[in-house]
Scaffold this motif. Structure first.
Motif, PDB file in Angstrom:
ATOM      1  N   GLY A 184      14.500  -9.295 -12.933  1.00 40.96           N
ATOM      2  CA  GLY A 184      13.482  -8.307 -12.628  1.00 40.96           C
ATOM      3  C   GLY A 184      12.485  -8.812 -11.603  1.00 40.96           C
ATOM      4  N   THR A 185      12.040  -7.904 -10.752  1.00 36.49           N
ATOM      5  CA  THR A 185      11.022  -8.231  -9.757  1.00 36.49           C
ATOM      6  C   THR A 185       9.984  -7.105  -9.735  1.00 36.49           C
ATOM      7  N   GLN A 186       8.728  -7.486  -9.728  1.00 40.33           N
ATOM      8  CA  GLN A 186       7.652  -6.503  -9.807  1.00 40.33           C
ATOM      9  C   GLN A 186       7.390  -5.878  -8.442  1.00 40.33           C
ATOM     10  N   VAL A 187       7.320  -4.563  -8.432  1.00 42.94           N
ATOM     11  CA  VAL A 187       6.898  -3.817  -7.245  1.00 42.94           C
ATOM     12  C   VAL A 187       5.650  -3.030  -7.632  1.00 42.94           C
ATOM     13  N   THR A 188       4.571  -3.268  -6.913  1.00 42.59           N
ATOM     14  CA  THR A 188       3.310  -2.585  -7.180  1.00 42.59           C
ATOM     15  C   THR A 188       2.864  -1.865  -5.917  1.00 42.59           C
ATOM     16  N   VAL A 189       2.651  -0.567  -6.042  1.00 43.25           N
ATOM     17  CA  VAL A 189       2.213   0.245  -4.915  1.00 43.25           C
ATOM     18  C   VAL A 189       0.790   0.710  -5.210  1.00 43.25           C
ATOM     19  N   SER A 190      -0.144   0.157  -4.464  1.00 40.82           N
ATOM     20  CA  SER A 190      -1.557   0.434  -4.737  1.00 40.82           C
ATOM     21  C   SER A 190      -2.386   0.150  -3.510  1.00 40.82           C
ATOM     22  N   SER A 191      -3.453   0.912  -3.361  1.00 37.43           N
ATOM     23  CA  SER A 191      -4.390   0.670  -2.266  1.00 37.43           C
ATOM     24  C   SER A 191      -5.528  -0.238  -2.721  1.00 37.43           C
ATOM     25  N   VAL A 202      23.365  -7.121  -2.908  1.00 33.29           N
ATOM     26  CA  VAL A 202      22.968  -5.731  -2.790  1.00 33.29           C
ATOM     27  C   VAL A 202      21.508  -5.681  -2.374  1.00 33.29           C
ATOM     28  N   TYR A 203      21.176  -4.680  -1.571  1.00 33.42           N
ATOM     29  CA  TYR A 203      19.829  -4.528  -1.046  1.00 33.42           C
ATOM     30  C   TYR A 203      19.282  -3.150  -1.415  1.00 33.42           C
ATOM     31  N   LEU A 204      17.972  -3.065  -1.485  1.00 37.68           N
ATOM     32  CA  LEU A 204      17.324  -1.777  -1.664  1.00 37.68           C
ATOM     33  C   LEU A 204      16.159  -1.711  -0.683  1.00 37.68           C
ATOM     34  N   ARG A 205      16.314  -0.873   0.313  1.00 40.11           N
ATOM     35  CA  ARG A 205      15.244  -0.662   1.267  1.00 40.11           C
ATOM     36  C   ARG A 205      14.402   0.495   0.752  1.00 40.11           C
ATOM     37  N   MET A 206      13.114   0.257   0.583  1.00 38.17           N
ATOM     38  CA  MET A 206      12.216   1.266   0.027  1.00 38.17           C
ATOM     39  C   MET A 206      11.155   1.610   1.061  1.00 38.17           C
ATOM     40  N   ASN A 207      11.161   2.836   1.510  1.00 38.59           N
ATOM     41  CA  ASN A 207      10.189   3.332   2.480  1.00 38.59           C
ATOM     42  C   ASN A 207       9.290   4.382   1.834  1.00 38.59           C
ATOM     43  N   SER A 208       8.184   4.668   2.496  1.00 38.37           N
ATOM     44  CA  SER A 208       7.249   5.694   2.018  1.00 38.37           C
ATOM     45  C   SER A 208       6.939   5.520   0.538  1.00 38.37           C
ATOM     46  N   GLN A 249       0.829  -1.198   0.000  1.00 39.40           N
ATOM     47  CA  GLN A 249       0.000   0.000   0.000  1.00 39.40           C
ATOM     48  C   GLN A 249       0.867   1.251   0.000  1.00 39.40           C
ATOM     49  N   PRO A 250       0.336   2.347  -0.487  1.00 42.13           N
ATOM     50  CA  PRO A 250       1.072   3.617  -0.421  1.00 42.13           C
ATOM     51  C   PRO A 250       1.492   3.921   1.017  1.00 42.13           C
TER      52      PRO A 250
END
Length: 122
Positions: free
Chosen positions: A115-122, A78-84, A13-14
């Motif tokens: 590739g890996t899918q990232v979906t940000v949605s409510s 390698v890592y990617l931390r994704m916030n907000s 979620q957003p």
């Protein structure tokens, strides 16, 4: 000879968070730059964040302050931390690495993850 395997994508979620991981394996002598790119539908692939072997990092303006890239040199990961996270972060995220391959020639090549899918949605 060398593979990059990503994990950690998904639906969030957003405002939520995710952490992506990318592990390199194979005939590796050394890894120079590692990084993450993303490609949204109808758009070109763009650099999200990069990190060199010494630890210096760079980020796209759109993710500064929200994403953090890090690496574990002992694990070639390698890592990617994704916030907000925002809906506009929705994309396929690709791991990239510049690797010196352990051969007689010791050549340096660019490698990409699947590739890996990232979906940000409510």
């Amino acid at each position: 000879q060398v593979q990059l395997v990503e994990s950690g994508g998904g639906l969030v979620q957003p405002g939520g968070s995710l952490r992506l991981s990318c592990a390199a394996s194979g005939s590796i002598f050394s890894i120079n730059t590692m990084g993450w790119y993303r490609q949204a539908p109808g758009k070109e692939r763009e650099l999200v964040a990069g990190i060199i072997s010494g630890g210096r990092t760079n980020y796209a303006d759109s993710v500064k302050g929200r994403f953090t890239i890090s690496r574990d040199n002992a694990k070639n990961t390698v890592y990617l931390r994704m916030n907000s996270l925002k809906p506009e972060d929705t994309a396929v995220y690709y791991c990239h690495a510049v690797i010196v391959v352990l051969t007689n020639a010791m050549n340096r090549y660019d490698y990409w993850g699947q590739g890996t899918q990232v979906t940000v949605s409510s």
